[in-house]
Design a protein around this motif. Sequence first.
Motif, PDB file in Angstrom:
ATOM      1  N   VAL A  29      -4.616 -12.263   4.758  1.00 59.82           N
ATOM      2  CA  VAL A  29      -6.678 -11.945   4.833  1.00 59.82           C
ATOM      3  C   VAL A  29      -8.086 -12.546   4.613  1.00 59.82           C
ATOM      4  O   VAL A  29      -8.049 -13.675   3.922  1.00 59.82           O
ATOM      5  N   GLU A  30      -8.852 -12.398   4.460  1.00 61.23           N
ATOM      6  CA  GLU A  30      -9.870 -12.358   5.071  1.00 61.23           C
ATOM      7  C   GLU A  30     -11.515 -12.208   3.285  1.00 61.23           C
ATOM      8  O   GLU A  30     -11.606 -11.307   3.926  1.00 61.23           O
ATOM      9  N   PRO A  87      -3.928  -4.615   0.062  1.00 59.76           N
ATOM     10  CA  PRO A  87      -2.714  -3.645  -0.401  1.00 59.76           C
ATOM     11  C   PRO A  87      -1.833  -4.590  -1.157  1.00 59.76           C
ATOM     12  O   PRO A  87      -1.517  -5.144  -0.854  1.00 59.76           O
ATOM     13  N   PHE A  88      -1.595  -3.908  -2.524  1.00 59.05           N
ATOM     14  CA  PHE A  88      -0.272  -4.030  -3.315  1.00 59.05           C
ATOM     15  C   PHE A  88       0.746  -3.376  -2.719  1.00 59.05           C
ATOM     16  O   PHE A  88       1.989  -4.225  -3.877  1.00 59.05           O
ATOM     17  N   ALA A  89       1.075  -2.689  -2.539  1.00 56.18           N
ATOM     18  CA  ALA A  89       1.919  -1.832  -2.660  1.00 56.18           C
ATOM     19  C   ALA A  89       1.724  -0.348  -1.272  1.00 56.18           C
ATOM     20  O   ALA A  89       0.929  -0.916  -0.742  1.00 56.18           O
ATOM     21  N   ASP A  90       2.425   0.367  -0.791  1.00 63.80           N
ATOM     22  CA  ASP A  90       3.029   0.902   0.362  1.00 63.80           C
ATOM     23  C   ASP A  90       1.440   2.315  -0.630  1.00 63.80           C
ATOM     24  O   ASP A  90       1.355   2.144  -1.814  1.00 63.80           O
ATOM     25  N   VAL A 149      -5.619 -10.715  10.988  1.00 60.10           N
ATOM     26  CA  VAL A 149      -6.222 -11.111   9.750  1.00 60.10           C
ATOM     27  C   VAL A 149      -6.953  -9.729   9.598  1.00 60.10           C
ATOM     28  O   VAL A 149      -7.630  -9.270  10.004  1.00 60.10           O
ATOM     29  N   MET A 150      -6.906  -9.312   8.377  1.00 67.91           N
ATOM     30  CA  MET A 150      -7.186  -7.827   7.497  1.00 67.91           C
ATOM     31  C   MET A 150      -8.563  -8.627   6.906  1.00 67.91           C
ATOM     32  O   MET A 150      -8.876 -10.062   6.216  1.00 67.91           O
ATOM     33  N   LYS A 151     -10.062  -8.282   7.363  1.00 71.36           N
ATOM     34  CA  LYS A 151     -10.840  -8.279   6.302  1.00 71.36           C
ATOM     35  C   LYS A 151     -10.644  -7.923   4.768  1.00 71.36           C
ATOM     36  O   LYS A 151     -11.056  -6.062   5.036  1.00 71.36           O
ATOM     37  N   ALA A 152     -10.739  -7.854   3.927  1.00 76.20           N
ATOM     38  CA  ALA A 152     -10.824  -7.556   2.844  1.00 76.20           C
ATOM     39  C   ALA A 152     -12.070  -7.894   2.053  1.00 76.20           C
ATOM     40  O   ALA A 152     -12.624  -8.492   1.106  1.00 76.20           O
TER      41      ALA A 152
END
Length: 534
Positions: free
Chosen positions: A27-28, A47-50, A67-70
Motif C-alpha cells: 500500500v502507498e 481493507p482489514f477484512a473481506d 501497489v494499492m493507492k490508499a
Amino acid sequence: DVGLSLSVHLGCSYRSLGVVYTEGGMVEGKNIRLGWSRHMDVFRGIPFADIPGRFEKPKKHPGWDGVMKAMEYKPRCLQLNLIMTDTRGSEDCLYLNIWVPHQGAVASHLPVMVWIYGGAFLFGGSMGANILNNYLYSGQEIADRGNVIVVTLGYRVGTLGFLSTGESDLPGNYGLWDQQAAIAWVHRNIRSFGGDPGNITLFGESAGGASVNFQTLTPHNKGMIRRAISQSGVALCPWGVIKNPRKIAEEVALKVNCPTDSRMAACLKLTDSVQLTLAGTLNLNSSPDNPVVNNLVLSAVVDGDFLPDHPSNLFHNAANIDYIAGVNDMDGHLFTAFDIPSINSMVVDTDVADLKRMLAAYTSDKGIKGMEEAFSVYSADWSTTPDRETVKTTAVDIGTDYIFLVPTQAALYLHAKHATTGRTYSYIWMGADHVDDLQYVFGKPFSTPLGYWPRHRDVSRYMIAYWTNFAKTGDPNQGGSKVPATWPLFTSRDQYLEIHHDMDRSYVHQKMRMRFVKFWTSVLPSLPNATKSE
C-alpha cells in the motif's frame, strides 16, 4: 562527496514510509509536509477484512496484486441517514485509515491509538462528519501533536451489524466482530507502518466508548490491547446490551415481510439489505413514559462467544489493561430533550410530573416505589417551590446519571477491583453536551481555527496531551506533553479529574455524584420488584 551531502539534504526535507508491505499486499499513502522536519503519511481505505457475508463474522481479505493507492476514504457501512428516511453507504465497508507522523526521523516503534466511532450502533463512519472538507475523525492533529499513530476503522451498524435472535441462527454482534478484526489486523501489521504492536490504545465515544469497553472484556482480544479510553459510554450502559433480542428481530421481520417462526433467520438473510436497514429505525416519538434510551434497541448481545457472559462478569479479562473512562456533565441532555422537549424552552416551564414520568420509566421494574425513591433523591435539595431552572437541570442530571454517568462509575469500580497491572482513571467534562468532546479530542480548534476561541484551543491541547501521554505510558500525566493538572488514579479515594478550559490543580475531586451513584447501584436494585398490578 556531493552524493552524500545531497542525500543528507533530501533526508532532512522529506520523510515517508513510501510503499508499505502488509499481509494483503503493498500500500502507498499520501505524504504531507506539516512543518520543518515534520512530515506525515496518511493512508485512507486499507481493507482489514473481506466484504462481509450477511449476518456473518468478517473474513480475511484475499489480498491484491501490485501497489494499492490508499488515498481516499471508502464509503461508510450501509446505514440510515440521520432523519431515517433513506440509507447511505455500502456493504463493502471494512476499511481503516492510518496517520503516521515522522518527527525528525521516519516513524518507528510509536504508540498506536485506534478510534472506534459512536452513533448509537446505528450511524457513523471511520472518517466522521465532513465539514468543509475537514473530516471530524481526521487523526492528523492527534498524531502530530502527540507523536502517535492514529487508526480509525469502519464497522457494520444497524440491523446488518447487530440484529440477533439470541440463537445460533442469528447470533448478533457482527459490528463488534468487525472492530475486533480491525484490532487484530493492526496488531499484525502496524509494525510495517512504524507502530509498536505491543502498545495499542483503543479510544471511542458513546456507542464507540461502549465498544472499546466490550473489546477489552471479550476473551478474543487477549494480549492485543494495552490501554483503553471510553468517552461517554461503557458496556454497562442501559443501552449497551439487548435484553430481549428476539423481540426486536421479530419486529424487523414483520416490517420486511419475513415469517417470525423457525424460517425467520433464513428469510432475513435473503432480504434486500436496504430494506433491512430501513426496518431498523429508532423510534423518536418518545415521551417521558417511553424514553428514547429505551428505544436504542440494536446493540450487543450475550452470545456465548464474543461475550461469554454479561459484561459485568467479564472485567477479569481487562485486568492488565490501563483504562480511562468518563462522561460529559450534560451527556443526558441530547436524550432527555427528546423525551421532555420543554427542558430546552426559555419560556415553557418543565412540569415536575414529566420528571416523575421519566423516572418511572427508568425504574419501571420496581413500580411506584422505585419512582418515589428516585424522586426523593433528586428533589432532596429543592426548595418547596423549585424554580424553572432547577427542574430543567434536574431533568438533564437524571438522564446523564442513568444513561451514562452511573454505568461509567460502575465500570470504573469493576475495572479497579479486577485490575492487576491495569491502572484506572476517571474524568468528567464540565459544561459539555453529548458529543461536544469530539471536536477537542480531534484538535478542531487547531485545524479550523476560525470557529474557535483561544480557550477552546487550550482545552483541545490539554485533552490531546492527556490522551496521548496515556497512550505512551499508561499515565496521562507522563509522556512528553505538558498537562495543566496532575490527574490522580481513580483507586486513590475515587478521585477524578474535572476537565475545563481554565484548569489548574483545584480541578481534582473525589466520589463523583456519590449519592446518585449509590442510589442507582445499590438502593434501587435492593427494592423488591413490582408485581404486575402496580
